[in-house]
Structure formats: C-alpha cells, structure tokens
Design an enzyme around this catalytic site. Structure first.
Site, PDB file in Angstrom:
ATOM      1  N   ALA A  71      10.239  22.170 -36.303  1.00 51.77           N
ATOM      2  CA  ALA A  71       9.701  22.234 -37.499  1.00 51.77           C
ATOM      3  C   ALA A  71       8.214  21.660 -37.659  1.00 51.77           C
ATOM      4  CB  ALA A  71      10.529  21.655 -38.702  1.00 51.77           C
ATOM      5  N   ALA A  72       8.257  20.439 -37.023  1.00 51.19           N
ATOM      6  CA  ALA A  72       6.895  19.760 -36.969  1.00 51.19           C
ATOM      7  C   ALA A  72       5.835  20.577 -36.241  1.00 51.19           C
ATOM      8  CB  ALA A  72       7.252  18.305 -36.402  1.00 51.19           C
ATOM      9  N   GLY A 115      13.797  17.196 -35.831  1.00 48.15           N
ATOM     10  CA  GLY A 115      12.735  18.228 -36.423  1.00 48.15           C
ATOM     11  C   GLY A 115      11.539  18.608 -35.459  1.00 48.15           C
ATOM     12  N   ASP A 134      13.942  21.012 -42.775  1.00 50.66           N
ATOM     13  CA  ASP A 134      13.210  20.493 -41.543  1.00 50.66           C
ATOM     14  C   ASP A 134      11.838  20.627 -41.871  1.00 50.66           C
ATOM     15  OD1 ASP A 134      15.670  19.832 -40.473  1.00 50.66           O
ATOM     16  OD2 ASP A 134      15.507  20.719 -38.694  1.00 50.66           O
TER      17      ASP A 134
HETATM   18  C1  MEV Z   1      19.059  20.950 -38.597  1.00 52.80           C
HETATM   19  O1  MEV Z   1      17.994  19.809 -38.478  1.00 52.80           O
HETATM   20  C2  MEV Z   1      19.754  21.003 -39.829  1.00 52.80           C
HETATM   21  C3  MEV Z   1      20.717  21.907 -39.809  1.00 52.80           C
HETATM   22  O2  MEV Z   1      21.520  21.750 -41.211  1.00 52.80           O
HETATM   23  C4  MEV Z   1      20.298  23.322 -40.099  1.00 52.80           C
HETATM   24  C5  MEV Z   1      19.451  23.675 -41.134  1.00 52.80           C
HETATM   25  O3  MEV Z   1      19.621  23.007 -42.161  1.00 52.80           O
HETATM   26  O4  MEV Z   1      18.843  24.637 -40.932  1.00 52.80           O
HETATM   27  C6  MEV Z   1      21.956  21.843 -38.906  1.00 52.80           C
END
Ligand code: MEV
Length: 311
Positions: A103-104, A100, A145
């Site tokens: 996102a973080a 993540g 995320d």
């Molecule tokens: C990525 O951390 C997670 C996925 O499911 C992509 C998403 O949910 O956007 C692969």
C-alpha cells in the site's frame, strides 16, 4: 522528476475481521516508501526497486507488483506507451509482510505520478488509485492499508459502501516494536482461508466476529483515554481471536509470547498473518529497547517505531 511518499502501517486491532465490516484501528508508522518518477528513453515503464526488504520479499511479489503498477497507471490515466517512465522505489520502510509495504508503494507511486504529470490529485483520489493498485496484491482488500498509507496518523476504519475513516486523537505518540518472522506471507491466501472457514463454521466464526467488534469499541475508548494497559490487554485478546480464525503461526505466537514476557503491555500479530510481522505495545524508550533486544537475541529483525505520530 516527480516524487511522492506513502506511510507504512500497523494494524492495532482487527485485521481480517475488517474485510467483513468489523471496525478496526490502524496507525501509520514513522517509516515510509518514496517513489520517484522520471521520463525514460525507451518504451513503456520500468521499475528500479531500491527499497530495503526481507530476503525473498521482492522476488515473491514481483508479478503482483507489475500488475499493481499497471493498475495504478490506468487509474491515474497515464499511458506509458505515450509517456515512457522510469519508477524508482526507495525510502526507509523495510518491504516485508504485515507492514503495509504494498500500500505504501501504491500511494507513493500515485503521488509521484501526480507530481510528474501535474495531475493535482487530492488525498482522496490518491487513496482510490492506491486501492486499485492494492487489488493486484490481494484481490478484494478492505482498503485499510492504503488509507493509513495515504493519510497517516491513527485511524478508525470501517469498511462499507462508503468507508468510515475517522482520525483518533491520542495524547502523544507511543513506542511500539514490530518483530519480523522473516517469512514472506501471501495475504490473498490468508484472506481466502478465513472466507472458506467462515462459511464452513458459521457459528464459531459469528462468535469470534462479535467479540472482535466489542474489542474495537473498547480499544478506541482506551486510546482516547490514553489507557495503554487496557489497550495492551485488548491487543492480547485480539491475538486470541486471530488465533481462533487460524491466521497466526508458531513463529508469530513465539514472538508475541516473548514480547509479553519482557514487559510489553500487549502483543499480537499484525497484518495478514501466517508469517510477516507482530506488534508489541511498549511505551517509553526503555521498555521498547528491552523488548526489541529480546526479540533480536532470538535472531529476528525488529523495527522500533511509534504510533500516533502527527503527520
Ligand atoms: C492486511 O494488512 C489486512 C487484511 O485485513 C486484509 C485487508 O484488510 O485487506 C488481512
């Protein structure tokens, strides 16, 4: 100077499936990215990325990071041609795939902008802005995320017209080990691959998606009952489904097997897969240490952290 932070995350169940509205369970981890924003005596914006990182990660994500910051600034309605800024990224979250990191950083930057420019952004708004930033990294993210990075804790997440975001209660935090393959992965490509195969093999994929849905519901119950053996078993099952949709790889499978062999209650890939990180459920410091050491002995980096930490 404005300052903000965003948590790293671990998906305990149903990455990829979550993109299609299958329920999923995610937890923030204890490590976070911190962003600092300050006025800059120049034009536009610049970034100084001081985060610890898997070799190659920052270089490979450079273009996506630039696009992401542009999107975050636009969504937060900050015009750097009028307010030139320098953004610094730091913190103890190692930037790598599956944890993540993008996102973080989006959440941390949104919060630091809010602090610097007095925007008074709510968590909900921070989450929305971070989602916009995430789109530069993986096209149509589910939002799982950035939600974990914003709110922290353990979360039941279902993507929909309105996402379902519910806090899951857990009796106490639980130790995990995250094993890093050292491979920088492209989440957008992994998600696109699943989409293509799902269209090509609808029957096979339907079955796997139904099974994933059942696992999520059972896993939520296991967390709430603090039945960690059952949770571990369900994580093992989830890894099989992720292998079924072809997002694992031999390095991830190797680390998953190794963790189980050394006593982990369950282990699976976590995040986009095709490299990046795996997670092993290892309650108690002793088990955590045993599994972490076994992975390190094979030459891989590990993170010893916990899920379900109150934030
Ligand atoms: C990525 O951390 C997670 C996925 O499911 C992509 C998403 O949910 O956007 C692969």
């Amino acid at each position: 100077m404005g300052k903000g932070s965003g948590f790293g995350k671990v998906i305990l169940l149903n990455e990829h499936f979550v993109v299609y509205g299958v329920p999923s369970i995610v937890s923030a981890i204890e490590q976070a990215t911190v962003a600092l924003v300050e006025p800059f005596d120049g034009r536009g914006w610049i970034i100084e990325d001081r985060r610890p990182a898997t070799p190659g990660y920052k270089e490979e994500k450079l273009d996506q990071q630039r696009g992401s910051i542009e999107r975050v600034l636009k969504a937060a309605k900050i015009d750097p041609s009028r307010n030139p800024i320098k953004i610094v990224l730091e913190g103890d979250l190692v930037a790598s795939s599956g944890i993540g990191a993008s996102a973080a950083s989006c959440v941390a930057i949104a919060r630091a902008l809010s602090d610097e420019f007095g925007l008074d952004l709510s968590d909900e708004r921070v989450n929305e802005i971070a989602y916009e930033g995430e789109r530069a990294y993986h096209g149509t993210p589910s939002g799982i995320d950035n939600t974990a990075a914003t709110y922290g804790g353990l979360i039941w997440f279902v993507r929909g017209t309105l996402n379902v975001i519910e806090r899951i209660r857990i009796r106490k935090p639980v130790e995990i080990v995250m094993g890093n393959t050292g491979m920088v992965a492209d989440t957008a490509a992994a998600v696109a691959g699943v989409r293509e195969r799902r269209e090509r093999y609808p029957e096979k994929y339907d079955k796997l998606f139904k099974a994933a849905e059942g696992l999520a519901r059972d896993a939520r119950r296991a967390v709430e009952d603090f039945d960690l053996r059952e949770l571990g078993r369900l994580m093992d099952e989830n890894h099989k489904l992720l292998q079924g949709i072809e997002v694992s790889c031999k390095e991830l499978d190797f680390l998953v097997e190794l963790a189980r062999k050394h006593g982990a209650l369950g282990a699976k890939l976590t995040g986009g897969g095709l490299g990046g990180n795996m997670v092993a459920l290892t309650p108690g410091k002793e088990l955590q240490e045993r599994v972490a050491k076994a992975i390190e002995k094979e030459g891989f980096e590990v993170l010893r952290t916990r899920i379900g930490v109150k934030t």
